[in-house]
Scaffold this motif. Structure first.
Motif, short mmCIF file in Angstrom:
data_model
loop_
_atom_site.label_atom_id
_atom_site.label_comp_id
_atom_site.label_asym_id
_atom_site.label_seq_id
_atom_site.Cartn_x
_atom_site.Cartn_y
_atom_site.Cartn_z
N ALA A 90 0.83 -1.21 0.00
CA ALA A 90 0.00 0.00 0.00
C ALA A 90 0.86 1.26 0.00
CB ALA A 90 -0.93 -0.01 1.21
N ALA A 91 1.97 1.24 0.77
CA ALA A 91 2.87 2.40 0.81
C ALA A 91 3.55 2.60 -0.54
CB ALA A 91 3.90 2.21 1.92
N ARG A 92 4.01 1.51 -1.13
CA ARG A 92 4.66 1.62 -2.45
C ARG A 92 3.68 2.21 -3.48
NH1 ARG A 92 9.30 -1.68 -2.42
NH2 ARG A 92 9.37 -3.16 -0.67
N GLN A 93 2.44 1.71 -3.50
CA GLN A 93 1.47 2.20 -4.46
C GLN A 93 1.09 3.65 -4.20
OE1 GLN A 93 -1.71 -0.63 -4.06
NE2 GLN A 93 -0.50 -2.33 -4.91
N ALA A 94 1.02 4.03 -2.92
CA ALA A 94 0.69 5.42 -2.60
C ALA A 94 1.78 6.37 -3.06
CB ALA A 94 0.45 5.56 -1.09
N TRP A 95 3.05 6.02 -2.82
CA TRP A 95 4.14 6.87 -3.26
C TRP A 95 4.22 6.91 -4.80
CZ3 TRP A 95 6.26 10.55 -0.75
CH2 TRP A 95 6.44 10.49 0.63
N ALA A 96 4.00 5.79 -5.46
CA ALA A 96 4.02 5.78 -6.92
C ALA A 96 2.90 6.66 -7.48
CB ALA A 96 3.89 4.34 -7.44
N GLY A 97 1.69 6.56 -6.87
CA GLY A 97 0.59 7.41 -7.31
C GLY A 97 0.88 8.89 -7.09
N TRP A 98 1.52 9.20 -5.95
CA TRP A 98 1.90 10.60 -5.68
C TRP A 98 2.86 11.12 -6.74
CZ3 TRP A 98 6.62 12.92 -4.59
CH2 TRP A 98 6.57 14.21 -4.05
N LEU A 99 3.88 10.32 -7.05
CA LEU A 99 4.89 10.75 -8.03
C LEU A 99 4.26 10.94 -9.40
CD1 LEU A 99 7.94 11.34 -8.23
CD2 LEU A 99 8.27 8.95 -8.91
N ILE A 100 3.43 9.99 -9.84
CA ILE A 100 2.79 10.11 -11.15
C ILE A 100 1.81 11.29 -11.16
CG2 ILE A 100 1.23 8.97 -12.77
CD1 ILE A 100 4.07 7.89 -12.78
N GLY A 101 1.05 11.48 -10.09
CA GLY A 101 0.10 12.59 -10.03
C GLY A 101 0.78 13.94 -10.11
N VAL A 102 1.91 14.09 -9.38
CA VAL A 102 2.65 15.35 -9.43
C VAL A 102 3.20 15.59 -10.83
CG1 VAL A 102 4.68 16.55 -8.56
CG2 VAL A 102 3.17 15.36 -6.97
N LEU A 103 3.72 14.55 -11.48
CA LEU A 103 4.24 14.68 -12.84
C LEU A 103 3.15 15.12 -13.81
CD1 LEU A 103 6.37 14.28 -15.07
CD2 LEU A 103 5.77 11.85 -15.09
N VAL A 104 1.96 14.52 -13.70
CA VAL A 104 0.87 14.85 -14.62
C VAL A 104 0.36 16.27 -14.38
CG1 VAL A 104 -1.51 14.29 -15.24
CG2 VAL A 104 0.17 12.46 -14.98
N LEU A 105 0.12 16.63 -13.12
CA LEU A 105 -0.54 17.89 -12.83
C LEU A 105 0.39 19.10 -12.84
CD1 LEU A 105 -3.02 16.73 -10.06
CD2 LEU A 105 -3.52 17.30 -12.42
N TYR A 106 1.64 18.90 -12.47
CA TYR A 106 2.57 20.04 -12.40
C TYR A 106 3.58 20.06 -13.54
CZ TYR A 106 0.60 20.29 -7.73
OH TYR A 106 -0.27 20.38 -6.67
N GLY A 107 3.59 19.01 -14.36
CA GLY A 107 4.50 18.97 -15.50
C GLY A 107 3.75 18.94 -16.82
N ILE A 108 2.95 17.91 -17.01
CA ILE A 108 2.28 17.72 -18.29
C ILE A 108 1.14 18.71 -18.48
CG2 ILE A 108 0.88 16.09 -19.62
CD1 ILE A 108 2.58 13.84 -18.43
N ALA A 109 0.29 18.88 -17.48
CA ALA A 109 -0.88 19.75 -17.63
C ALA A 109 -0.50 21.20 -17.98
CB ALA A 109 -1.73 19.71 -16.36
N PRO A 110 0.48 21.84 -17.28
CA PRO A 110 0.83 23.21 -17.68
C PRO A 110 1.34 23.32 -19.10
CG PRO A 110 1.67 22.73 -15.47
CD PRO A 110 1.17 21.44 -16.04
N ARG A 111 2.16 22.36 -19.53
CA ARG A 111 2.66 22.41 -20.90
C ARG A 111 1.53 22.23 -21.92
NH1 ARG A 111 7.67 24.75 -21.57
NH2 ARG A 111 9.11 23.99 -19.96
#
Length: 455
Positions: A250-271
């Motif tokens: 559960a911890a591994r999946q939560a951290w992976a989801g956090w990393l992917i979510g930050v990449l999508v919302l703060y990297g891909i979405a603004p571009r």
């Protein structure tokens, strides 16, 4: 001429203007005549003149080469962006042998992107947005891949044209954001593949800062992804991951989801949003021709004669021989015979068949201009140009024959026989035949062709 967009027409017009400002006025008598015939306001005539010159001088083909080079340059940069994005993901996650420091991973994925984004915004606000490094690289690569010496004025012409309405910032912005979007999407795909096929542990580490700082920062960054449904770690899970990775799935999946979510919302979405914004501004802008430039002022008198500016929409053409005026009353019809710089001792014109008109003897600039104006307005079905083979085929005569041939559906050149007691030099006659091979006919076939259309 293939159909051109408004931008391409203005682009070629600007390129012709720059070329004439650097190298002097071009030979444009026929181009001006065609532009006057097509009508319109001054802007339309300037564009039509430039398009005719671009077609004649090979600039239109050079434009197509430059565009091909630009598209190829975009493709090359997109491939580089794909590999760069994949490299970012590998650098951020590694091979799974060691725990992933979440903030080092985040810096690897978004650090350079954030710096470049801030640089682009600063350039847009304070310097006009011209200096994007990726945009300059694309510009340079486009010129290198075009490989056409005639395209020398195309790139500066496009810059001047776009800067006139400040559209260059938007087209370069769309390119830059698009390339970064490709890189970040590649990083996202590779990161998802790595997370799906390898077992990663996630930690955060610090020496100077306290645990509460990391917990607060992680929760702040994860708030928006959590609101959109991404799986993110809670405060207890974040605090427990300091220095030692949690072994729970559960911890591994939560951290992976956090990393992917930050990449999508703060990297891909603004571009993505900025690329769409730049494209909208680009398509909403309108390039235009600046007729107030001093380079266009001499064209006003040539393309807009005073009679037309006073409101005469269809001024009568200069008077030619009455037979010519009668014959050319209908467009693209009639058969004409014209003499080009013939000796005064020759008996001219010969007896002409019914339906064939004498267009006169072209021996000065005024007579040539009158006939060209008349034929431009009322093209002939057949045109026979009589030349004296005792004269050498100079460039002026050949250029005039070429102009006349473009004003008739079919054109031939009649090399007259030498007068009694004179002999045509064989080398001079060969030079005529070599220069005008598709048009030259012999006596007496020309008059038969002129009357019937058949040899």
């Amino acid at each position: 001429m293939t159909a051109l967009s408004t931008l391409e027409k203005l682009w070629l017009t600007e390129a012709i203007r720059l070329r004439e400002s650097h190298a002097g006025a071009l030979d444009d008598s026929e181009a001006n005549r065609v532009a006057r015939q097509q009508g319109g306001d001054l802007g339309a005539r300037v564009i039509n003149r430039a398009l005719w010159l671009a077609q004649r001088d090979g600039l239109l083909a050079a434009l197509k080469h430059w565009q091909q080079g630009a598209r190829l340059a975009v493709l090359v940069l997109a491939v580089l962006a794909l590999f760069s994005g994949a490299g970012l993901a590998f650098a951020a996650l590694g091979n799974g042998a060691r725990p992933v420091n979440v903030f080092w991973a985040l810096g690897s994925l978004l650090g350079l992107d954030l710096l470049m984004l801030l640089g682009w915004l600063g350039g847009l606000l304070f310097a006009g947005g011209h200096g994007a490094s990726l945009g300059r690289l694309w510009w340079w690569l486009s010129e290198k891949l075009a490989r056409d010496a005639k395209a020398a004025h195309l790139a500066p012409a496009l810059v001047v044209l776009l800067q006139r309405r400040r559209l260059n910032r938007w087209v370069l912005g769309a390119l830059v954001h698009g390339l970064w979007l490709v890189a970040l999407l590649a990083a996202l795909v590779v990161a998802l593949l790595l997370l799906a096929t390898r077992r990663y542990g996630f930690v955060w580490e610090t020496t100077l800062l306290g645990a509460d700082s990391f917990v607060g920062l992680t929760e702040s960054l994860g708030a928006l992804p959590a609101w959109l449904g991404f799986n993110v770690p809670d405060a207890a899970m974040i605090a427990a991951s300091g220095g030692v990775p949690l072994d729970a799935d559960a911890a591994r999946q939560a951290w992976a989801g956090w990393l992917i979510g930050v990449l999508v919302l703060y990297g891909i979405a603004p571009r993505l949003l900025l690329a769409a914004f730049c494209l909208l501004r680009w398509h909403g802008g309108r390039t235009q021709l600046d007729l107030q430039l001093a380079d266009h002022e001499p064209l006003r008198g040539q393309l807009m004669p005073s009679s037309e500016r006073l409101g005469v929409s269809d001024a009568a053409p200069p008077p030619l021989a009455s037979s010519l005026a009668t014959t050319t009353a209908g467009a693209s019809s009639g058969a004409l015979l014209v003499g080009l710089e013939l000796d005064d001792q020759r008996a001219w014109p010969p007896t002409l068949p019914v339906g064939v008109s004498d267009a006169g003897h072209l021996d000065d600039r005024l007579s040539r201009q009158r006939l060209l104006e008349q034929l431009t307005r009322f093209p002939a079905a057949r045109l026979l140009i009589a030349c004296d083979p005792l004269r050498s085929p100079d460039r002026g005569s050949l250029a005039l024959i070429a102009e006349l041939s473009r004003c008739a559906a079919s054109t031939r050149v009649w090399l007259l026989p030498a007068p009694p007691g004179q002999i045509v030099d064989a080398r001079r006659l060969a030079a005529w035949h070599e220069a005008l091979a598709p048009f030259v006919v012999s006596d007496p076939a020309p008059l038969n062709w002129l009357e019937t259309g058949h040899d």
